[in-house]
Scaffold this active site. Sequence first.
Site, PDB file in Angstrom:
ATOM      1  N   HIS A 106      52.785  44.490  36.519  1.00 57.87           N
ATOM      2  CA  HIS A 106      53.541  45.625  35.802  1.00 57.87           C
ATOM      3  C   HIS A 106      54.260  45.801  37.712  1.00 57.87           C
ATOM      4  O   HIS A 106      55.321  46.458  37.119  1.00 57.87           O
ATOM      5  CB  HIS A 106      53.157  46.333  35.023  1.00 57.87           C
ATOM      6  CG  HIS A 106      53.330  45.986  33.745  1.00 57.87           C
ATOM      7  ND1 HIS A 106      51.851  45.036  33.513  1.00 57.87           N
ATOM      8  CD2 HIS A 106      54.025  46.168  32.487  1.00 57.87           C
ATOM      9  CE1 HIS A 106      51.912  44.781  31.990  1.00 57.87           C
ATOM     10  NE2 HIS A 106      53.456  45.522  31.117  1.00 57.87           N
TER      11      HIS A 106
ATOM     12  N   CYS B 258      48.480  45.040  39.731  1.00 55.31           N
ATOM     13  CA  CYS B 258      49.139  44.644  38.199  1.00 55.31           C
ATOM     14  C   CYS B 258      50.106  44.472  38.187  1.00 55.31           C
ATOM     15  O   CYS B 258      51.156  44.814  38.908  1.00 55.31           O
ATOM     16  CB  CYS B 258      48.892  46.173  37.085  1.00 55.31           C
ATOM     17  SG  CYS B 258      49.451  45.941  35.831  1.00 55.31           S
TER      18      CYS B 258
ATOM     19  N   ASP C 225      50.969  36.538  30.481  1.00 56.54           N
ATOM     20  CA  ASP C 225      50.595  38.453  30.466  1.00 56.54           C
ATOM     21  C   ASP C 225      50.106  39.271  29.146  1.00 56.54           C
ATOM     22  O   ASP C 225      50.274  38.662  28.133  1.00 56.54           O
ATOM     23  CB  ASP C 225      51.572  38.908  31.682  1.00 56.54           C
ATOM     24  CG  ASP C 225      51.630  40.197  31.450  1.00 56.54           C
ATOM     25  OD1 ASP C 225      50.516  40.392  32.318  1.00 56.54           O
ATOM     26  OD2 ASP C 225      51.980  40.710  31.317  1.00 56.54           O
ATOM     27  N   SER C 226      49.972  40.316  29.419  1.00 49.78           N
ATOM     28  CA  SER C 226      49.909  41.045  28.402  1.00 49.78           C
ATOM     29  C   SER C 226      51.451  41.172  27.176  1.00 49.78           C
ATOM     30  O   SER C 226      51.480  41.776  26.501  1.00 49.78           O
ATOM     31  CB  SER C 226      49.125  42.806  27.883  1.00 49.78           C
ATOM     32  OG  SER C 226      49.751  43.603  29.778  1.00 49.78           O
TER      33      SER C 226
ATOM     34  N   GLU D  69      57.038  50.175  30.868  1.00 51.02           N
ATOM     35  CA  GLU D  69      57.395  49.344  29.827  1.00 51.02           C
ATOM     36  C   GLU D  69      58.250  50.685  28.929  1.00 51.02           C
ATOM     37  O   GLU D  69      59.058  49.513  28.462  1.00 51.02           O
ATOM     38  CB  GLU D  69      55.838  49.241  28.833  1.00 51.02           C
ATOM     39  CG  GLU D  69      55.156  47.942  29.249  1.00 51.02           C
ATOM     40  CD  GLU D  69      55.361  46.856  28.136  1.00 51.02           C
ATOM     41  OE1 GLU D  69      55.389  46.689  27.271  1.00 51.02           O
ATOM     42  OE2 GLU D  69      54.349  45.795  28.894  1.00 51.02           O
TER      43      GLU D  69
ATOM     44  N   CYS E  86      48.553  38.439  35.097  1.00 48.24           N
ATOM     45  CA  CYS E  86      47.727  39.619  34.511  1.00 48.24           C
ATOM     46  C   CYS E  86      46.536  39.494  35.527  1.00 48.24           C
ATOM     47  O   CYS E  86      45.731  38.842  35.509  1.00 48.24           O
ATOM     48  CB  CYS E  86      47.481  38.950  32.432  1.00 48.24           C
ATOM     49  SG  CYS E  86      46.780  40.592  32.133  1.00 48.24           S
TER      50      CYS E  86
HETATM   51  N1  DGL Z   1      50.374  43.512  33.788  1.00 54.33           N
HETATM   52  C1  DGL Z   1      48.726  42.976  33.405  1.00 54.33           C
HETATM   53  C2  DGL Z   1      48.034  43.061  34.597  1.00 54.33           C
HETATM   54  O1  DGL Z   1      47.900  42.574  35.824  1.00 54.33           O
HETATM   55  C3  DGL Z   1      47.988  44.244  31.924  1.00 54.33           C
HETATM   56  C4  DGL Z   1      49.168  44.915  31.953  1.00 54.33           C
HETATM   57  C5  DGL Z   1      48.275  45.952  30.324  1.00 54.33           C
HETATM   58  O2  DGL Z   1      48.553  45.235  29.985  1.00 54.33           O
HETATM   59  O3  DGL Z   1      47.357  46.898  30.789  1.00 54.33           O
HETATM   60  O4  DGL Z   1      47.013  43.974  34.425  1.00 54.33           O
END
Ligand code: DGL
Length: 277
Positions: free
Chosen positions: A192, A190, A16-17, A158, A79
Amino acid sequence: MNEKELLHNAPIGVFDSGVGGLTVAREIMRQLPNERIVYFGDTARVPYGSKSPETLTRYSRQIVRFLQTQQVKAIVIACNSASACALEVLEEETALPIIDVVRPGAKTALDTTRNGKIGVIATEATISSGIYKRYIEESDRSVSVISKACPLFVPLVEEGLWEDPVTDEIARRYLSELIDSGIDTLILGCTHYPLIRSTVGRIMGEKVCLVNPAYETARALKRLLEEKGLESEKRPELGTELYRFFVSDAAEKFQRFANSILSYGILSAKVINIEDY
Ligand code: DGL
């Protein structure tokens, strides 16, 4: 260990990022306790959601190359933004089996909706790719998809502001049009976002079912490993590095974050230079 055992016991590569993919890793740990994991969080280049498809494809290729050096037997793109922009290219170029988070999430939403109105919240990269809309509407033309990019959610997560008046206020603004549209199912598109699930759930109300693609992603991984005969046969003994974590920057911050999400305490995250791959 013979070659077959080595392959069975090889880790799953998850990336992931940054920390968002830990929500997927957590579900893999729960559903597939015998599997080893090598996790990579691209903490030097987060966020992915505001990057172009070309950049996300380049980043994803580098990460896959790195994971291959760790002898992974399969890859989970934990991600949505990378799944949306790079999945096809990675599948074409990589011999390893790859699981993304978008297809499992879309499938769960289709199985969940009763009124045929599904909402998707995600990063700008995922929403502008139109991928959820395409998968869902191609599977069932009678279902409509209402999408909303929520770019401020990733930095709020974050920053650890999971339960905070600021997050609440921003979520109300983002979600108001989804409430008005009458959806009965909302995809947390997402990785997150499951961390602010309670805020989103409270604002959407209890009639709207929230879909976290992580659950179905882990199930899809389980099916794939079974189909390919790649499951790890027994749980590795303690101390054999069941889970390993790599990041491209700020290892300590990542470790703190990971330890607040995972029930398993992570001892270290190693920094690598992803541009080398
Ligand atoms: N968690 C990631 C996603 O599912 C990326 C979030 C990000 O880095 O902008 O899209």
